[in-house]
Write a protein that holds these residues in place. Structure first.
Motif, PDB file in Angstrom:
ATOM      1  N   TRP A  43       0.308   5.271   8.563  1.00  0.00           N
ATOM      2  CA  TRP A  43      -0.043   4.284   7.544  1.00  0.00           C
ATOM      3  C   TRP A  43       0.920   3.103   7.572  1.00  0.00           C
ATOM      4  N   ASN A  59      -0.144  -0.693   8.169  1.00  0.00           N
ATOM      5  CA  ASN A  59       0.220  -1.653   7.131  1.00  0.00           C
ATOM      6  C   ASN A  59       1.102  -2.763   7.685  1.00  0.00           C
ATOM      7  N   GLU A  63      -0.946  -5.286   9.455  1.00  0.00           N
ATOM      8  CA  GLU A  63      -1.618  -6.172   8.502  1.00  0.00           C
ATOM      9  C   GLU A  63      -0.662  -7.241   7.977  1.00  0.00           C
ATOM     10  N   ASN A  64       0.562  -6.820   7.615  1.00  0.00           N
ATOM     11  CA  ASN A  64       1.519  -7.771   7.046  1.00  0.00           C
ATOM     12  C   ASN A  64       2.020  -8.769   8.074  1.00  0.00           C
ATOM     13  N   THR A 112       6.788  -1.532   5.826  1.00  0.00           N
ATOM     14  CA  THR A 112       5.842  -2.644   5.636  1.00  0.00           C
ATOM     15  C   THR A 112       5.975  -3.732   6.689  1.00  0.00           C
ATOM     16  N   SER A 138       3.238   2.103   2.095  1.00  0.00           N
ATOM     17  CA  SER A 138       4.392   1.955   2.972  1.00  0.00           C
ATOM     18  C   SER A 138       5.658   1.642   2.192  1.00  0.00           C
ATOM     19  N   LYS A 178       0.854  -1.192   0.000  1.00  0.00           N
ATOM     20  CA  LYS A 178       0.000   0.000   0.000  1.00  0.00           C
ATOM     21  C   LYS A 178       0.885   1.234   0.000  1.00  0.00           C
TER      22      LYS A 178
END
Length: 278
Positions: free
Chosen positions: A177, A181, A184-185, A154, A121, A119
């Protein structure tokens, strides 16, 4: 976050190298968050709230007669970012052991398969600094170690240390962000012993780590190296990247003052990654 507006700069750069590398480094200094390199130059992104019409005044390459740099500007909503990076994002392989790929890529037959949805990042492995830090992680022992990934983007570097059996990893980034992110990863790669935080080196307090990884720009590193040294355990290791070969003496001078000793560096184009021991 879905309503966040970004400004996209589409730069054409001649000659492409080292022009694109220099441009990305200078844009990072003035607040651009994310970059996609292509065959003509660089797409660069900054949040509209952080942007002003004079943002490029200190970007010296634009006035350097050795390079021809042209650009166009448009607004882009964050939800459209996926379409942008999917068009440009290719899986990368580091040595014979590690692949960094997007969820839509085919699963490879390697020891370390990292799935990243970047995204907005930084840190997909495509940039030289991230690639070299992945190399360093592959070359070194992380079994049972406490690790800090500073400026984690990330989360790709933290994720690889987790896959190499680090005991616990803290991943910290100042950008909201990147923080979201990375979370999420980390979940996507099932690394439940990575803790993700939003902030800077002031979060560290008295925590101690066996290994600290920091892929940030030179000026932040120079300011924070003494803090990293304070948070390293005896015989700890510090991996640094985000700067050029000519910056090594200045970085090393600061490290030596903090009790760290140069051990090894990697180089890719003019970018370097350096290993220090405490």
């Amino acid at each position: 976050m879905s309503n966040t507006i970004y400004i996209e700069y589409n730069f054409t750069v001649v000659p492409l190298q080292p022009g694109s590398d220099i441009l990305i480094a200078e844009l990072g200094e003035v607040g651009f968050e994310s970059f996609v390199e292509n065959e003509e130059g660089v797409l660069a992104y900054i949040q509209k709230g952080d942007w002003n019409e004079n943002i490029l005044e200190s970007v010296e390459i634009l006035d350097n007669e050795l390079f021809k740099v042209e650009f166009s500007i448009k607004e882009i909503e964050q939800e459209n970012w996926n379409a942008t990076w999917e068009e440009n994002f290719e899986a990368i392989q580091v040595a014979d052991k590690c692949v960094v790929r997007a969820p839509f890529h085919e699963k490879p037959n390697v020891q370390y398969d990292i799935v990243i949805e970047p995204k907005m990042s930084f840190g997909t492995g495509h940039h030289e600094t991230t690639h070299m830090m992945l190399q360093f992680i592959l070359e070194n022992d992380f079994d049972g170690k406490d690790v800090l990934d500073m400026g984690s983007g990330t989360g790709v570097l933290a994720i690889l240390t987790a896959m190499k059996n680090a005991k616990h990893i803290d991943a910290i980034d100042i950008d909201n962000w990147c923080y979201l992110n990375a979370k999420e990863n980390v979940e996507r790669n099932e690394c439940d012993h990575i803790s993700v935080f939003e902030g800077d080196a002031s979060l560290l307090g008295e925590r101690k780590y066996d290994t600290i990884i920091a892929n940030i720009n030179r000026n932040i590193l120079l300011a924070d190296i003494p803090v990293y040294a304070e948070n390293l355990k005896e015989n700890g290791t510090l991996f640094l990247s985000g700067f050029y070969e000519e910056d090594i003496p200045l970085i090393s001078e600061t490290c030596v003052k903090s009790g760290l000793k140069f051990e090894k560096n990697l180089q890719k184009n003019n970018w370097v990654a350096v290993k220090y021991v405490f």
